[in-house]
Motif scaffolding. Structure first.
Motif, mmCIF file in Angstrom:
data_model
loop_
_atom_site.group_PDB
_atom_site.id
_atom_site.type_symbol
_atom_site.label_atom_id
_atom_site.label_comp_id
_atom_site.label_asym_id
_atom_site.label_seq_id
_atom_site.Cartn_x
_atom_site.Cartn_y
_atom_site.Cartn_z
ATOM 1 N N ASP A 25 0.827 -1.181 0.000
ATOM 2 C CA ASP A 25 0.000 0.000 0.000
ATOM 3 C C ASP A 25 0.877 1.252 0.000
ATOM 4 O O ASP A 25 1.800 1.367 0.802
ATOM 5 N N VAL A 26 0.560 2.179 -0.889
ATOM 6 C CA VAL A 26 1.322 3.422 -0.999
ATOM 7 C C VAL A 26 1.215 4.231 0.287
ATOM 8 O O VAL A 26 2.220 4.739 0.798
ATOM 9 N N PHE A 48 13.258 11.803 -1.373
ATOM 10 C CA PHE A 48 13.712 10.415 -1.294
ATOM 11 C C PHE A 48 13.215 9.620 -2.500
ATOM 12 O O PHE A 48 13.988 8.938 -3.168
ATOM 13 N N ALA A 49 11.923 9.702 -2.780
ATOM 14 C CA ALA A 49 11.331 8.921 -3.866
ATOM 15 C C ALA A 49 11.843 9.367 -5.227
ATOM 16 O O ALA A 49 11.979 8.554 -6.145
ATOM 17 N N GLN A 50 12.173 10.643 -5.366
ATOM 18 C CA GLN A 50 12.593 11.160 -6.658
ATOM 19 C C GLN A 50 14.077 10.956 -6.943
ATOM 20 O O GLN A 50 14.595 11.457 -7.927
ATOM 21 N N TYR A 89 8.449 0.362 -1.139
ATOM 22 C CA TYR A 89 8.668 0.291 -2.592
ATOM 23 C C TYR A 89 7.480 0.888 -3.335
ATOM 24 O O TYR A 89 7.662 1.676 -4.278
ATOM 25 N N ASP A 90 6.272 0.535 -2.955
ATOM 26 C CA ASP A 90 5.091 1.105 -3.609
ATOM 27 C C ASP A 90 5.062 2.620 -3.464
ATOM 28 O O ASP A 90 4.676 3.338 -4.384
ATOM 29 N N GLU A 94 5.394 5.056 -6.690
ATOM 30 C CA GLU A 94 4.282 5.975 -6.966
ATOM 31 C C GLU A 94 4.761 7.413 -7.125
ATOM 32 O O GLU A 94 4.225 8.174 -7.926
ATOM 33 N N TYR A 95 5.770 7.801 -6.359
ATOM 34 C CA TYR A 95 6.241 9.191 -6.353
ATOM 35 C C TYR A 95 7.639 9.351 -6.943
ATOM 36 O O TYR A 95 8.344 10.296 -6.629
ATOM 37 N N ALA A 96 8.034 8.444 -7.815
ATOM 38 C CA ALA A 96 9.352 8.512 -8.456
ATOM 39 C C ALA A 96 9.470 9.780 -9.304
ATOM 40 O O ALA A 96 8.466 10.455 -9.601
#
Length: 105
Positions: A25-26, A48-50, A89-90, A94-96
């Motif tokens: 779950d995101v 972090f995600a980017q 990971y999700d 999702e926010y890469a």
């Protein structure tokens, strides 16, 4: 024939109702990031995600090196439990950087 069809449909319905699916779950990943990783990383969830694109995050995850990458980005993280991996990971996927989405953290 009619009895067999009813039996097959009943079995299929029963299997779908009683089977449990493990899904990440995101939102849960975002909560884990906020609780466990934000302070040691000293960066926001979006930053972090980017760090990677969706394809890069996927390749890292499939190679089994996700925890290593978390520790590489955040060297102060002492322990990253394997159970966190699917949800975090999700979240990062999702926010890469190429997703166009921005988290609220």
């Amino acid at each position: 024939m009619n009895t067999m069809t009813k039996l097959a449909v009943s079995a299929l319905l029963g299997m779908t109702l009683f089977s449990s699916t493990a899904s990440a779950d995101v939102k849960k990943g975002q909560k884990i990031y906020l609780k466990k990783l934000k302070a040691p990383c000293n960066i926001g969830g979006a930053t972090f995600a980017q760090r990677h694109t969706q394809d890069e995050w996927e390749a890292i995850h499939e190679a089994g090196k996700f925890a290593d990458e978390v520790k590489k980005i955040c060297p102060k993280v002492k322990k990253f439990k394997p159970k966190y991996t699917p949800d975090v990971y999700d979240f990062v996927y999702e926010y890469a950087s190429d997703s166009g989405n921005v988290p609220a953290c």
